[in-house]
Design a protein around this motif. Structure first.
Motif, PDB file in Angstrom:
ATOM      1  N   MET A  28       0.842  -1.198   0.000  1.00 49.78           N
ATOM      2  CA  MET A  28       0.000   0.000   0.000  1.00 49.78           C
ATOM      3  C   MET A  28       0.879   1.251   0.000  1.00 49.78           C
ATOM      4  N   ASN A  29       0.649   2.135  -0.945  1.00 49.20           N
ATOM      5  CA  ASN A  29       1.473   3.340  -1.066  1.00 49.20           C
ATOM      6  C   ASN A  29       1.151   4.364   0.015  1.00 49.20           C
ATOM      7  N   ARG A  30       2.209   4.972   0.552  1.00 49.40           N
ATOM      8  CA  ARG A  30       2.064   6.016   1.568  1.00 49.40           C
ATOM      9  C   ARG A  30       2.253   7.376   0.912  1.00 49.40           C
ATOM     10  N   ILE A  31       1.316   8.285   1.162  1.00 45.99           N
ATOM     11  CA  ILE A  31       1.373   9.610   0.555  1.00 45.99           C
ATOM     12  C   ILE A  31       1.372  10.674   1.649  1.00 45.99           C
ATOM     13  N   LEU A  32       2.305  11.610   1.536  1.00 47.00           N
ATOM     14  CA  LEU A  32       2.380  12.746   2.452  1.00 47.00           C
ATOM     15  C   LEU A  32       1.647  13.923   1.823  1.00 47.00           C
ATOM     16  N   ILE A  33       0.685  14.470   2.544  1.00 49.63           N
ATOM     17  CA  ILE A  33      -0.072  15.632   2.080  1.00 49.63           C
ATOM     18  C   ILE A  33       0.415  16.839   2.871  1.00 49.63           C
ATOM     19  N   ALA A  34       1.151  17.727   2.228  1.00 53.85           N
ATOM     20  CA  ALA A  34       1.669  18.931   2.879  1.00 53.85           C
ATOM     21  C   ALA A  34       0.750  20.089   2.516  1.00 53.85           C
ATOM     22  N   GLU A  35      -0.189  20.387   3.385  1.00 49.76           N
ATOM     23  CA  GLU A  35      -1.238  21.373   3.103  1.00 49.76           C
ATOM     24  C   GLU A  35      -1.703  21.994   4.410  1.00 49.76           C
ATOM     25  N   ASP A  36      -1.683  23.348   4.492  1.00 52.38           N
ATOM     26  CA  ASP A  36      -2.064  24.005   5.737  1.00 52.38           C
ATOM     27  C   ASP A  36      -3.541  24.364   5.801  1.00 52.38           C
ATOM     28  N   GLU A  37      -4.253  24.324   4.679  1.00 49.59           N
ATOM     29  CA  GLU A  37      -5.693  24.579   4.701  1.00 49.59           C
ATOM     30  C   GLU A  37      -6.407  23.284   5.069  1.00 49.59           C
ATOM     31  N   GLU A  38      -6.982  23.251   6.269  1.00 45.22           N
ATOM     32  CA  GLU A  38      -7.568  22.024   6.805  1.00 45.22           C
ATOM     33  C   GLU A  38      -8.640  21.445   5.887  1.00 45.22           C
ATOM     34  N   VAL A  79      -8.466  16.021   0.270  1.00 40.17           N
ATOM     35  CA  VAL A  79      -7.497  15.185  -0.428  1.00 40.17           C
ATOM     36  C   VAL A  79      -7.259  13.884   0.331  1.00 40.17           C
ATOM     37  N   GLU A  80      -7.136  13.985   1.649  1.00 38.32           N
ATOM     38  CA  GLU A  80      -6.876  12.799   2.458  1.00 38.32           C
ATOM     39  C   GLU A  80      -8.010  11.786   2.346  1.00 38.32           C
ATOM     40  N   LYS A  81      -9.250  12.249   2.459  1.00 43.82           N
ATOM     41  CA  LYS A  81     -10.395  11.330   2.369  1.00 43.82           C
ATOM     42  C   LYS A  81     -10.455  10.663   1.002  1.00 43.82           C
ATOM     43  N   GLY A  82     -10.205  11.438  -0.043  1.00 42.79           N
ATOM     44  CA  GLY A  82     -10.249  10.875  -1.378  1.00 42.79           C
ATOM     45  C   GLY A  82      -9.173   9.826  -1.607  1.00 42.79           C
ATOM     46  N   GLY A 128       2.143  27.488  -0.497  1.00 43.84           N
ATOM     47  CA  GLY A 128       1.971  28.506   0.532  1.00 43.84           C
ATOM     48  C   GLY A 128       1.911  27.956   1.939  1.00 43.84           C
ATOM     49  N   LEU A 129       2.925  27.199   2.333  1.00 42.98           N
ATOM     50  CA  LEU A 129       2.965  26.613   3.674  1.00 42.98           C
ATOM     51  C   LEU A 129       3.574  27.588   4.680  1.00 42.98           C
ATOM     52  N   PRO A 130       3.117  27.556   5.914  1.00 44.18           N
ATOM     53  CA  PRO A 130       3.811  28.336   6.955  1.00 44.18           C
ATOM     54  C   PRO A 130       5.163  27.705   7.258  1.00 44.18           C
ATOM     55  N   GLY A 131       6.067  28.496   7.820  1.00 50.00           N
ATOM     56  CA  GLY A 131       7.425  28.005   8.028  1.00 50.00           C
ATOM     57  C   GLY A 131       8.153  28.028   6.700  1.00 50.00           C
TER      58      GLY A 131
END
Length: 230
Positions: free
Chosen positions: A1-11, A17-20, A54-57
């Motif tokens: 199973m592939n692991r995907i990192l979602i880097a997104e500050d808008e909840e 995206v995560e649910k999909g 547009g991520l913080p940090g």
């Protein structure tokens, strides 16, 4: 199973995206700022990163640039509201594998994720990692240091592989714990120090440097010490 990192500050977008992706069989992790996204991506525990600019940090461009400077080859799909040609070119030239602008259709994102994962799977497989006279054969699980074979435990093998995939880079204890022991690690544990001492004893104390207050590093002092064999 592939692991995907979602880097997104808008909840709202991160949740969408995560649910999909989860509904389509992927395992996901969300990072809401650039620093966290960079640290997670460097662990090597992800097959693809969906990266907002547009991520913080650290912003997404910085995260992407530093990942490529660290020789991370994880596929990155940039997902951003910036639609200018300049930003698109900057993203692709900075090392992104694909670039999507918001708003977007999830079906298109899913298609691009699957495409990038298939492309990455067809890439030539690295079977031996090398740094100077230190080598690690990923198929036979055999390590050699200074011309002699070194017997490693399963955990020592994973730890040495992590260092060899990131030569010259300082790896924090948290990064090492996350990669070698998983995400349910105890941040107060001294297990990393114990295993680093074990590797030093087997390979030579000079092969792993302590960077005070930061972590550990596999030193690269000569140009031929950053070689990958296929």
């Amino acid at each position: 199973m592939n692991r995907i990192l979602i880097a997104e500050d808008e909840e709202r977008i991160a949740s969408f995206v995560e649910k999909g992706l989860r509904a389509n069989g992927f395992t996901t992790t969300v990072a809401a700022d650039g620093d966290t996204a960079y640290e997670f991506a460097l662990t090597g525990g992800f097959d693809l990163v969906v990266l907002d600019i547009g991520l913080p940090g650290r912003d997404g461009f910085t995260v992407l640039r530093q990942l490529r400077e660290a020789r991370s080859t994880v596929p990155v799909i940039v997902l951003t509201a910036r639609a200018s040609v300049t930003d698109t070119v900057a993203g692709l030239e900075g090392g992104a594998d694909d670039y999507m602008t918001k708003p977007f259709r999830f079906e298109e994102l899913l298609a691009r994720v699957r495409l990038r994962l298939r492309t990455a799977a067809r890439a030539p497989e690295v079977t031996v990692l090398r740094s100077g006279d230190l080598s690690l054969d990923l198929r036979t699980r055999r390590a050699r240091a200074g011309g002699r074979t070194v017997d490693l435990t399963a955990r020592e093998f994973v730890l040495l592989e992590l260092f060899l995939r990131h030569p010259g880079q300082v790896l924090s204890r948290e990064q090492i714990l996350s990669h070698v022991w998983g995400y349910d690690f105890d941040p107060g544990s001294n297990i990393v120090d114990v295993y680093v001492r074990a590797l030093r004893k087997k390979m030579g104390a000079e092969r792993l440097e302590t960077v005070r207050g930061m972590g550990y590093r596999l030193p690269t002092r000569r140009p031929d010490e950053q070689e990958l064999s296929r």
